[in-house]
Design a protein around this motif. Structure first.
Motif, PDB file in Angstrom:
ATOM      1  N   HIS A  30      10.573 -26.048 -18.596  1.00 22.90           N
ATOM      2  CA  HIS A  30      11.332 -27.159 -18.017  1.00 22.90           C
ATOM      3  C   HIS A  30      12.623 -27.307 -18.804  1.00 22.90           C
ATOM      4  O   HIS A  30      12.612 -27.618 -20.001  1.00 22.90           O
ATOM      5  N   VAL A  31      13.760 -27.059 -18.146  1.00 25.52           N
ATOM      6  CA  VAL A  31      15.064 -27.139 -18.809  1.00 25.52           C
ATOM      7  C   VAL A  31      15.412 -28.599 -19.078  1.00 25.52           C
ATOM      8  O   VAL A  31      15.454 -29.428 -18.163  1.00 25.52           O
ATOM      9  N   LEU A  32      15.681 -28.908 -20.341  1.00 26.22           N
ATOM     10  CA  LEU A  32      16.014 -30.281 -20.744  1.00 26.22           C
ATOM     11  C   LEU A  32      17.516 -30.544 -20.719  1.00 26.22           C
ATOM     12  O   LEU A  32      17.932 -31.694 -20.833  1.00 26.22           O
ATOM     13  N   THR A  33      18.314 -29.477 -20.573  1.00 25.93           N
ATOM     14  CA  THR A  33      19.785 -29.599 -20.599  1.00 25.93           C
ATOM     15  C   THR A  33      20.367 -29.077 -19.284  1.00 25.93           C
ATOM     16  O   THR A  33      20.902 -27.966 -19.238  1.00 25.93           O
ATOM     17  N   PRO A  34      20.270 -29.852 -18.207  1.00 25.86           N
ATOM     18  CA  PRO A  34      20.656 -29.358 -16.876  1.00 25.86           C
ATOM     19  C   PRO A  34      22.151 -29.438 -16.568  1.00 25.86           C
ATOM     20  O   PRO A  34      22.550 -29.642 -15.421  1.00 25.86           O
ATOM     21  N   ALA A  35      23.003 -29.292 -17.576  1.00 27.37           N
ATOM     22  CA  ALA A  35      24.449 -29.261 -17.344  1.00 27.37           C
ATOM     23  C   ALA A  35      24.820 -27.964 -16.633  1.00 27.37           C
ATOM     24  O   ALA A  35      24.129 -26.953 -16.773  1.00 27.37           O
ATOM     25  N   PRO A  36      25.911 -27.936 -15.880  1.00 23.56           N
ATOM     26  CA  PRO A  36      26.310 -26.734 -15.123  1.00 23.56           C
ATOM     27  C   PRO A  36      26.475 -25.520 -16.029  1.00 23.56           C
ATOM     28  O   PRO A  36      26.947 -25.632 -17.166  1.00 23.56           O
ATOM     29  N   LYS A  37      26.074 -24.365 -15.492  1.00 24.95           N
ATOM     30  CA  LYS A  37      26.215 -23.110 -16.250  1.00 24.95           C
ATOM     31  C   LYS A  37      27.109 -22.088 -15.548  1.00 24.95           C
ATOM     32  O   LYS A  37      27.518 -21.104 -16.185  1.00 24.95           O
ATOM     33  N   ALA A  38      27.410 -22.287 -14.276  1.00 31.65           N
ATOM     34  CA  ALA A  38      28.351 -21.397 -13.593  1.00 31.65           C
ATOM     35  C   ALA A  38      29.694 -21.492 -14.301  1.00 31.65           C
ATOM     36  O   ALA A  38      30.045 -22.540 -14.873  1.00 31.65           O
ATOM     37  N   LEU A  39      30.457 -20.412 -14.325  1.00 31.45           N
ATOM     38  CA  LEU A  39      31.707 -20.368 -15.061  1.00 31.45           C
ATOM     39  C   LEU A  39      32.673 -21.471 -14.599  1.00 31.45           C
ATOM     40  O   LEU A  39      33.004 -21.567 -13.423  1.00 31.45           O
ATOM     41  N   ILE A  40      33.076 -22.286 -15.566  1.00 28.53           N
ATOM     42  CA  ILE A  40      34.018 -23.379 -15.305  1.00 28.53           C
ATOM     43  C   ILE A  40      35.392 -22.939 -15.773  1.00 28.53           C
ATOM     44  O   ILE A  40      35.571 -22.510 -16.913  1.00 28.53           O
ATOM     45  N   GLU A  41      36.380 -23.042 -14.873  1.00 30.10           N
ATOM     46  CA  GLU A  41      37.758 -22.681 -15.199  1.00 30.10           C
ATOM     47  C   GLU A  41      38.597 -23.958 -15.274  1.00 30.10           C
ATOM     48  O   GLU A  41      38.561 -24.769 -14.351  1.00 30.10           O
ATOM     49  N   LEU A  42      39.291 -24.127 -16.383  1.00 32.86           N
ATOM     50  CA  LEU A  42      40.058 -25.354 -16.616  1.00 32.86           C
ATOM     51  C   LEU A  42      41.557 -25.076 -16.610  1.00 32.86           C
ATOM     52  O   LEU A  42      41.981 -23.981 -16.960  1.00 32.86           O
TER      53      LEU A  42
END
Length: 363
Positions: free
Chosen positions: A351-363
């Motif tokens: 069970h993942v406790l850190t469900p923040a986005p992992k797809a590549l984020i471009e800023l």
């Protein structure tokens, strides 16, 4: 926390090891056993009694925190007092100590405090830790605290995405993360925040420096907070500007490896199997040599705990353990990428406790 239950578990281990007593000096172990959070103390336990020794600075704090053991305030060394108390217990012919947390100088001092007849054989180094294995599997209260710590980390990541821009110093990014963490109720950071940008992202432990964020390049953020004494740990790598084709391919390989590692987490799986699930993806992508560390580690009252998710590790995961899954690649002089989640082991998977986005984020 049921500290009486924990001390009871330790007593069963003492009996099995043939010990009448145990001296505990590692502060996270003390906190686990009796709830004490101060910086100077020793815990002594026999098959019938348990006592925490600390100094006058912690008189009020220990009275409030300690459960399952008596408290004794001493004017001298808490560890020496604990050793003397163990030696004075009826029927106590021996006591163990953990050599991993004991210096030669400390052991010499402890033995000097004993009666002459006990100096040779009373204290003995235990061959394997007794408290640490109890800490491996987290109970419901511990899991709740760790889940909250992890979710706070996700909020920090969401916050910092709106703060990042080229030209900011890495130290400014770290300061913003840490300031926001305090505002969100964190007791502190789990470890020194890693902010590594551009070519510095190829440093696995690239702590924040006065380097400005580049207009184009990867930025690795590795951070965690402490909540209720328990640590969180997560890593996300984002891109400033528009990534090149090779950089996109590399990121996708790391992401696939990380997801494979998470999917391999389950009760009964060996740590080596989980490591191989992630490592094999990078091997197929021709990036195995750029992956220079283990796939993960346990987390709890300390940021690095057993088990180690590494090549050839035989330890089997148990439901209730919390581990990180954090494969990465590091190409010196070019860039680095790491993605990390905290994962709670369950009977049916992870069970993942850190469900923040992992797809590549471009800023």
């Amino acid at each position: 926390m049921d500290h009486l239950f924990r001390i009871g578990q330790l007593r069963r281990k003492l009996t099995k090891a043939g010990l009448q007593g145990l001296l505990v000096t590692h502060l996270p172990d003390l906190r686990y056993l009796c709830g004490f959070t101060g910086s100077s103390a020793a815990f002594a336990v026999t098959r019938r009694a348990a006592r925490l020794f600390t100094d006058g600075r912690y008189k009020a704090q220990s009275a409030e925190e300690v459960q399952g053991a008596q408290v004794q305030i001493v004017s001298g060394s808490p560890t020496v007092a604990a050793v003397e108390w163990l030696a004075a217990q009826a029927g106590a012919a021996n006591a163990g100590f953990d050599p991993a947390w004991t210096t030669v100088a400390e052991l010499t001092r402890w033995r000097a405090a004993l009666p002459a007849r006990l100096r040779r054989g009373f204290l003995s180094a235990i061959p394997a830790p007794l408290v640490e294995p109890l800490r491996l599997v987290k109970d419901e209260e511990e899991l709740a605290l760790m889940s909250q710590a992890a979710l706070t980390g996700c909020k920090l990541f969401e916050h910092i995405l709106g703060f990042l821009r080229p030209g900011l110093l890495e130290t400014e990014v770290a300061a913003e993360l840490e300031h926001k963490a305090r505002l969100l109720g964190a007791e502190g950071m789990s470890f020194e925040t890693i902010v590594a940008s551009g070519v510095r992202s190829a440093l696995p432990h690239g702590r924040a420096t006065a380097t400005p964020l580049p207009r184009r390049g990867f930025l690795t953020l590795d951070f965690g907070i402490i909540h209720g004494g328990y640590c969180s740990d997560m890593t996300r790598t984002v891109y400033l500007g528009e990534p090149r084709a090779r950089e996109r391919v590399a990121y996708e390989a790391v992401l696939e490896a990380q997801q494979a590692g998470v999917q391999a987490v389950r009760s009964g799986a060996s740590c080596g199997e989980v490591d191989e699930a992630a490592r094999s993806v990078l091997r197929k992508a021709g990036l195995a040599e750029a992956f220079s560390h283990s796939t993960g580690h346990g987390v709890g009252l300390e940021i690095h705990e057993s088990p180690r998710i590494g090549a050839g590790q035989k330890t089997r995961l148990l439901a209730g353990m919390v581990v990180t899954i954090e494969p990465g690649i590091y190409l010196a002089g070019e860039f680095g990428i790491r993605i990390e989640d905290m994962v709670a082991v369950t009977r049916t998977g992870g069970h993942v406790l850190t469900p923040a986005p992992k797809a590549l984020i471009e800023l």
